[in-house]
Scaffold this motif. Structure first.
Motif, PDB file in Angstrom:
ATOM      1  N   LEU A  24      -3.900 -59.124  61.752  1.00 59.66           N
ATOM      2  CA  LEU A  24      -2.710 -59.924  61.466  1.00 59.66           C
ATOM      3  C   LEU A  24      -1.722 -59.963  62.625  1.00 59.66           C
ATOM      4  CD1 LEU A  24      -2.020 -58.858  57.763  1.00 59.66           C
ATOM      5  CD2 LEU A  24      -3.350 -60.795  58.615  1.00 59.66           C
ATOM      6  N   GLU A  25      -2.049 -59.246  63.704  1.00 58.53           N
ATOM      7  CA  GLU A  25      -1.187 -59.211  64.896  1.00 58.53           C
ATOM      8  C   GLU A  25       0.230 -58.767  64.532  1.00 58.53           C
ATOM      9  OE1 GLU A  25      -1.541 -63.085  66.676  1.00 58.53           O
ATOM     10  OE2 GLU A  25      -3.459 -62.607  67.592  1.00 58.53           O
ATOM     11  N   VAL A  26       0.298 -57.642  63.839  1.00 58.65           N
ATOM     12  CA  VAL A  26       1.578 -57.030  63.482  1.00 58.65           C
ATOM     13  C   VAL A  26       1.598 -55.605  64.023  1.00 58.65           C
ATOM     14  CG1 VAL A  26       1.878 -58.427  61.401  1.00 58.65           C
ATOM     15  CG2 VAL A  26       0.675 -56.225  61.254  1.00 58.65           C
ATOM     16  N   ALA A  27       2.785 -54.999  64.032  1.00 55.18           N
ATOM     17  CA  ALA A  27       2.935 -53.601  64.442  1.00 55.18           C
ATOM     18  C   ALA A  27       3.417 -52.791  63.252  1.00 55.18           C
ATOM     19  CB  ALA A  27       3.935 -53.482  65.589  1.00 55.18           C
ATOM     20  N   VAL A  28       2.666 -51.763  62.904  1.00 52.72           N
ATOM     21  CA  VAL A  28       3.029 -50.869  61.800  1.00 52.72           C
ATOM     22  C   VAL A  28       3.355 -49.510  62.411  1.00 52.72           C
ATOM     23  CG1 VAL A  28       2.316 -49.808  59.638  1.00 52.72           C
ATOM     24  CG2 VAL A  28       1.505 -52.108  60.225  1.00 52.72           C
ATOM     25  N   THR A  29       4.624 -49.133  62.384  1.00 48.40           N
ATOM     26  CA  THR A  29       5.067 -47.898  63.015  1.00 48.40           C
ATOM     27  C   THR A  29       4.800 -46.693  62.114  1.00 48.40           C
ATOM     28  OG1 THR A  29       6.813 -49.043  64.220  1.00 48.40           O
ATOM     29  CG2 THR A  29       7.044 -46.663  63.979  1.00 48.40           C
ATOM     30  N   GLN A  30       4.213 -45.671  62.691  1.00 47.70           N
ATOM     31  CA  GLN A  30       4.087 -44.388  61.997  1.00 47.70           C
ATOM     32  C   GLN A  30       5.296 -43.540  62.397  1.00 47.70           C
ATOM     33  OE1 GLN A  30      -0.021 -42.666  62.031  1.00 47.70           O
ATOM     34  NE2 GLN A  30      -0.469 -44.440  63.338  1.00 47.70           N
ATOM     35  N   LEU A  31       6.204 -43.353  61.468  1.00 49.04           N
ATOM     36  CA  LEU A  31       7.447 -42.643  61.760  1.00 49.04           C
ATOM     37  C   LEU A  31       7.216 -41.154  61.969  1.00 49.04           C
ATOM     38  CD1 LEU A  31       9.710 -44.464  59.168  1.00 49.04           C
ATOM     39  CD2 LEU A  31       9.581 -44.884  61.631  1.00 49.04           C
ATOM     40  N   GLY A  32       6.170 -40.602  61.367  1.00 41.78           N
ATOM     41  CA  GLY A  32       5.877 -39.191  61.574  1.00 41.78           C
ATOM     42  C   GLY A  32       5.156 -38.578  60.393  1.00 41.78           C
ATOM     43  N   PHE A  33       4.729 -37.326  60.621  1.00 41.23           N
ATOM     44  CA  PHE A  33       4.065 -36.544  59.581  1.00 41.23           C
ATOM     45  C   PHE A  33       5.071 -35.653  58.859  1.00 41.23           C
ATOM     46  CE2 PHE A  33       0.627 -36.872  62.854  1.00 41.23           C
ATOM     47  CZ  PHE A  33      -0.263 -37.641  62.116  1.00 41.23           C
ATOM     48  N   VAL A  34       4.827 -35.421  57.593  1.00 39.30           N
ATOM     49  CA  VAL A  34       5.489 -34.354  56.844  1.00 39.30           C
ATOM     50  C   VAL A  34       4.392 -33.383  56.423  1.00 39.30           C
ATOM     51  CG1 VAL A  34       6.705 -33.724  54.730  1.00 39.30           C
ATOM     52  CG2 VAL A  34       7.392 -35.768  56.007  1.00 39.30           C
ATOM     53  N   VAL A  35       4.482 -32.144  56.908  1.00 34.23           N
ATOM     54  CA  VAL A  35       3.527 -31.114  56.494  1.00 34.23           C
ATOM     55  C   VAL A  35       4.101 -30.476  55.236  1.00 34.23           C
ATOM     56  CG1 VAL A  35       2.288 -29.020  57.130  1.00 34.23           C
ATOM     57  CG2 VAL A  35       2.832 -30.729  58.885  1.00 34.23           C
ATOM     58  N   ASN A  36       3.477 -30.767  54.109  1.00 35.13           N
ATOM     59  CA  ASN A  36       4.022 -30.369  52.809  1.00 35.13           C
ATOM     60  C   ASN A  36       3.284 -29.160  52.243  1.00 35.13           C
ATOM     61  OD1 ASN A  36       5.775 -30.709  50.613  1.00 35.13           O
ATOM     62  ND2 ASN A  36       4.249 -31.865  49.474  1.00 35.13           N
ATOM     63  N   LEU A  37       3.969 -28.439  51.354  1.00 34.70           N
ATOM     64  CA  LEU A  37       3.391 -27.303  50.630  1.00 34.70           C
ATOM     65  C   LEU A  37       2.822 -26.260  51.586  1.00 34.70           C
ATOM     66  CD1 LEU A  37       1.589 -29.322  47.801  1.00 34.70           C
ATOM     67  CD2 LEU A  37       3.782 -28.134  47.656  1.00 34.70           C
ATOM     68  N   TYR A  38       3.580 -25.966  52.640  1.00 34.88           N
ATOM     69  CA  TYR A  38       3.093 -25.024  53.654  1.00 34.88           C
ATOM     70  C   TYR A  38       3.334 -23.584  53.213  1.00 34.88           C
ATOM     71  CZ  TYR A  38       2.413 -22.523  57.998  1.00 34.88           C
ATOM     72  OH  TYR A  38       1.961 -21.651  58.944  1.00 34.88           O
ATOM     73  N   ASP A  39       2.299 -22.756  53.380  1.00 33.93           N
ATOM     74  CA  ASP A  39       2.393 -21.339  53.039  1.00 33.93           C
ATOM     75  C   ASP A  39       1.606 -20.552  54.088  1.00 33.93           C
ATOM     76  OD1 ASP A  39       2.443 -18.815  51.979  1.00 33.93           O
ATOM     77  OD2 ASP A  39       1.742 -19.386  49.976  1.00 33.93           O
ATOM     78  N   VAL A  61       8.537 -29.551  58.078  1.00 33.02           N
ATOM     79  CA  VAL A  61       7.567 -28.738  57.351  1.00 33.02           C
ATOM     80  C   VAL A  61       8.247 -28.277  56.066  1.00 33.02           C
ATOM     81  CG1 VAL A  61       6.123 -26.671  57.377  1.00 33.02           C
ATOM     82  CG2 VAL A  61       6.471 -27.985  59.495  1.00 33.02           C
ATOM     83  N   ILE A  62       7.638 -28.579  54.922  1.00 37.35           N
ATOM     84  CA  ILE A  62       8.231 -28.247  53.625  1.00 37.35           C
ATOM     85  C   ILE A  62       7.448 -27.096  53.007  1.00 37.35           C
ATOM     86  CG2 ILE A  62       8.836 -29.090  51.331  1.00 37.35           C
ATOM     87  CD1 ILE A  62       8.994 -31.883  52.500  1.00 37.35           C
ATOM     88  N   PRO A  63       8.115 -25.992  52.688  1.00 38.59           N
ATOM     89  CA  PRO A  63       7.400 -24.822  52.162  1.00 38.59           C
ATOM     90  C   PRO A  63       6.927 -25.025  50.731  1.00 38.59           C
ATOM     91  CG  PRO A  63       9.770 -24.431  52.128  1.00 38.59           C
ATOM     92  CD  PRO A  63       9.573 -25.742  52.829  1.00 38.59           C
ATOM     93  N   ASP A  64       5.912 -24.271  50.359  1.00 39.46           N
ATOM     94  CA  ASP A  64       5.375 -24.282  48.999  1.00 39.46           C
ATOM     95  C   ASP A  64       6.121 -23.236  48.186  1.00 39.46           C
ATOM     96  OD1 ASP A  64       3.919 -24.477  46.700  1.00 39.46           O
ATOM     97  OD2 ASP A  64       2.040 -23.711  47.522  1.00 39.46           O
TER      98      ASP A  64
END
Length: 383
Positions: free
Chosen positions: A304-319, A344-347
């Protein structure tokens, strides 16, 4: 009492403070990106230099609170408490209250155009609903007008907030996307009326008929409808909100295509104003799922000749207690580069408790580590 804290020439201070004051301190410090120890230090300096500004604080039933002050400051502070005279706990409570009264919640700069934040990954169970929910709450808490859309037919986000997904015969987002219903999608919105974000946070609930959406989009004769259906259905909402947060299903079908297209960078829009927030866990299957999602993103950009930005990762439930697999996987995500790890979001138990009680996390446990992480995510996306 005090104990040495060599790394920063500070000493540990423990006192008893009321829960509501401790919560307010943690929330405000998180909102202003200030370390709690620096906030308390500033409050003590203000309290010592301006006795007339101090006001009594109800400290009955206080519980343990610990922070670190510059070496020697606590001894000077205790001398001032004896001279006034006030109890140490009262003096510290007054200092914190003074800092809170002079450091109000920052005014959120509202975007000129609606920002569209699409929370996704192909893998289920990584916590997309929890992160969508917490991010929307943090944005609304900071003063933004936010609509959070439960785009997953399983309806976890809707249920988390104590509501029931729309019935299969009721008007729904899916029916609006397919042109099967008249009326305005605004009529489906549910206000989330809790103090921290009352009047600013609205839910567009899940609908059971969304299970049929992929099949119906696949059979439409209008090729462009496959990608534009979501955007056309919610375009009226964009006039009312600063942020639209979309909780996506764990799917790579046409439904996800509509969400990816909605997240694309529009003409005249800053490259990182809208885009994807990819939720992962510190384990290998999240990476495998991300590879599949990445292929879908790249195919859409090429086709489709568009740009889809990946704003970033969220590492969830980290232990970290899970050992090498968790710690090494986290390192790999952090070393990924672009996109980067936003937070990084803790579990921890508070999120699960909030879900069980059908209450927003930032209202139920506003000073827990997970709530602070949601505010950190908000800051990472709005700075």
């Amino acid at each position: 009492m005090t104990a040495p804290y060599d790394p920063s020439n500070r000493e540990k201070v423990v006192a008893k403070l009321p829960l509501i004051l401790r919560q307010e301190l943690k929330i405000r410090a998180a909102q202003l990106s200030v370390d709690i120890q620096d906030a308390v230090t500033a409050g003590i300096h203000a309290w010592r230099s301006n006795p007339d500004a101090a006001t009594p604080v109800e400290t009955t039933g206080g519980s343990s609170f610990a922070t670190y002050l510059p070496t020697g400051l606590y001894d000077e502070f205790k001398k001032d408490c004896r001279a006034r005279p006030v109890a140490y706990n009262q003096g510290l409570a007054q200092s914190i209250r003074l800092w809170l009264d002079t450091h109000t919640m920052p005014t959120l700069v509202r975007p000129d155009h609606v920002r569209r934040l699409v929370v996704c990954n192909q893998k289920g169970g990584v916590g997309k609903s929890a992160v969508s929910n917490g991010l929307a709450q943090a944005l609304a808490e900071a003063g933004a007008r936010v609509c959070v859309i439960d785009f997953d037919p399983q309806g976890h986000l809707t249920k988390h907030l104590g509501h029931v997904p729309l019935g299969i015969k009721e008007p729904s987002l899916a029916k609006h996307m397919l042109g099967e219903v008249d009326g305005n999608v605004r009529d489906l919105l549910i206000p989330i009326e809790y103090g921290p974000f009352a009047g600013r946070l609205f839910l567009l609930p899940a609908c059971k008929d969304a299970f049929l959406l992929d099949a119906k989009l696949a059979t439409t004769r209008n090729v462009r409808v496959k990608e534009t259906a979501l955007e056309k259905a919610v375009e009226e909402l964009e006039k009312d909100f600063d942020y639209i947060v979309i909780d996506c299903p764990p799917s790579l079908g046409y439904t996800m295509d509509t969400a990816l297209y909605y997240a694309r960078t529009r003409d005249g829009e800053e490259p990182k104003a809208s885009g994807l927030i990819v939720i992962v866990q510190a384990e290998d299957t999240s990476a495998d799922a991300y590879d599949l999602l990445l292929e879908q993103i790249e195919d859409m950009e090429d086709d489709l000749e568009v740009a889809v930005t990946q704003l970033g990762f969220v590492v969830n439930l980290y232990d970290a207690r899970k050992g090498f697999i968790a710690t090494s996987s986290l390192s790999q995500w952090q070393e990924f580069g672009d996109p980067s790890v936003l937070v990084v979001i803790p579990d921890l138990k508070e999120q699960r408790e909030a879900v069980r009680l059908k209450r927003p996390l930032l209202e139920y446990a506003p000073d827990c580590e997970q709530a602070i992480a949601m505010r950190d995510l908000k800051k990472a996306l709005t700075k």
